[in-house]
Motif scaffolding. Structure first.
Motif, PDB file in Angstrom:
ATOM      1  N   SER A 159      -2.830  -4.780   2.166  1.00 20.08           N
ATOM      2  CA  SER A 159      -3.473  -6.468   2.236  1.00 20.08           C
ATOM      3  C   SER A 159      -3.541  -6.195   4.141  1.00 20.08           C
ATOM      4  N   LYS A 160      -3.194  -5.498   5.191  1.00 19.32           N
ATOM      5  CA  LYS A 160      -3.823  -5.913   5.971  1.00 19.32           C
ATOM      6  C   LYS A 160      -5.146  -5.286   6.407  1.00 19.32           C
ATOM      7  N   ASN A 163      -7.435  -8.050   4.990  1.00 21.53           N
ATOM      8  CA  ASN A 163      -7.151  -9.416   5.500  1.00 21.53           C
ATOM      9  C   ASN A 163      -7.875  -8.654   7.105  1.00 21.53           C
ATOM     10  N   ASP A 167     -10.833 -12.166   8.595  1.00 19.87           N
ATOM     11  CA  ASP A 167     -10.581 -11.743   9.590  1.00 19.87           C
ATOM     12  C   ASP A 167     -11.230 -11.894  10.695  1.00 19.87           C
ATOM     13  N   ASP A 190       1.530  -8.921   0.815  1.00 23.24           N
ATOM     14  CA  ASP A 190       1.402 -10.016   1.713  1.00 23.24           C
ATOM     15  C   ASP A 190       0.396 -10.750   0.971  1.00 23.24           C
ATOM     16  N   ILE A 192      -3.165 -12.153   0.895  1.00 24.13           N
ATOM     17  CA  ILE A 192      -5.034 -11.970   1.596  1.00 24.13           C
ATOM     18  C   ILE A 192      -5.696 -13.242   1.720  1.00 24.13           C
ATOM     19  N   GLY A 193      -5.927 -12.964   2.615  1.00 22.75           N
ATOM     20  CA  GLY A 193      -6.625 -14.480   3.640  1.00 22.75           C
ATOM     21  C   GLY A 193      -6.062 -15.486   3.601  1.00 22.75           C
ATOM     22  N   GLY A 195      -9.042 -16.471   6.603  1.00 22.45           N
ATOM     23  CA  GLY A 195      -9.866 -15.799   6.970  1.00 22.45           C
ATOM     24  C   GLY A 195     -11.195 -15.880   7.272  1.00 22.45           C
ATOM     25  N   LEU A 218      -6.693 -16.002  -0.584  1.00 16.22           N
ATOM     26  CA  LEU A 218      -8.207 -16.289  -0.152  1.00 16.22           C
ATOM     27  C   LEU A 218      -9.130 -16.966  -1.361  1.00 16.22           C
TER      28      LEU A 218
END
Length: 229
Positions: A159-160, A163, A167, A190, A192-193, A195, A218
């Protein structure tokens, strides 16, 4: 006999190969500017481009400088040759990095170097690059903010990393994700989005994902979305 100024002299490079007056044949291809030669190369398939690049040094140089699409075998041993590769192919905007499932793929260091050499990338395809982590994707996203299309399959970042792309890449229009291994089946992933990319996204394709619901933010935030698969 020494040839005088008015005698016909055979030019072995520009000769028509016949007798008589020996009228030369112009080499029109050599007279083409590099820009025109590049346009010719861009109309050829990859196999023909590769063959043309072997004709002479000039064609080798022009073909490399004008190539915008490149597909690489993304095994671990790609790392040492990345600088020389992108010295030649320094105009790449569409890149595919593919590793077979039995091999060790490139790691974050390689992806970061590529992103530094190709800051104008608009498309990236990742296949079975299992050694890439969230940190590598974050560094890539910060260097390639003009990315418009991302397609990843059988990768292990989570996820990081996703993201980080959303972002930083405000121009992203297409996102395709398949078997993103970093989103574990049992873990609480986590969100996602959305962003900054949510405003530009037009197509989202999600396949064979564990915890695919983490993409909910998202999807809800992508107000200009036209296609969801």
């Amino acid at each position: 006999m020494v040839a005088g100024e008015d005698d016909d002299v055979l030019d072995p490079v520009h000769s028509d190969g016949g007798g008589g007056s020996g009228v030369g044949i112009s080499d029109y291809i050599s007279d083409l500017p590099d820009e025109c030669l590049a346009i010719v190369f861009q109309s050829l398939c990859p196999a023909d481009r590769n063959q043309c690049s072997l004709v002479c040094r000039r064609w080798f140089y022009v073909e490399g400088q004008s190539r915008q699409r490149l597909s690489l075998n993304a095994k671990l041993d790609l790392l040492p040759v990345i600088p020389s590769l992108f010295d030649r192919f320094d105009s790449v905007t569409k890149l595919a990095l593919k590793c077979d499932r039995r091999s060790v793929s490139i790691r974050d260091e390689a992806l970061v170097i590529i992103s530094e050499r190709c800051p104008n990338l608009t498309r990236l395809k990742l296949r079975a690059c299992r050694e890439l982590t969230d940190a590598g994707m974050e560094a890539f996203a910060k260097n390639c903010k003009g990315l418009k299309k991302l397609s990843c399959g059988s990768c292990t970042f989570g996820s990081k990393g996703m993201n980080a792309v959303l972002d930083n890449c405000a121009a992203l229009e297409e996102l395709s994700v398949k078997r993103l291994r970093g989103i574990a089946e049992t873990a609480v992933a986590d969100p996602i989005g959305p962003g900054v990319a949510a405003a530009s996204l037009k197509t989202i394709c999600l396949k064979e994902l564990y915890n695919g619901q983490c993409f909910g933010s998202l999807i809800l935030g992508a107000k200009n979305l036209k296609t969801l698969k």
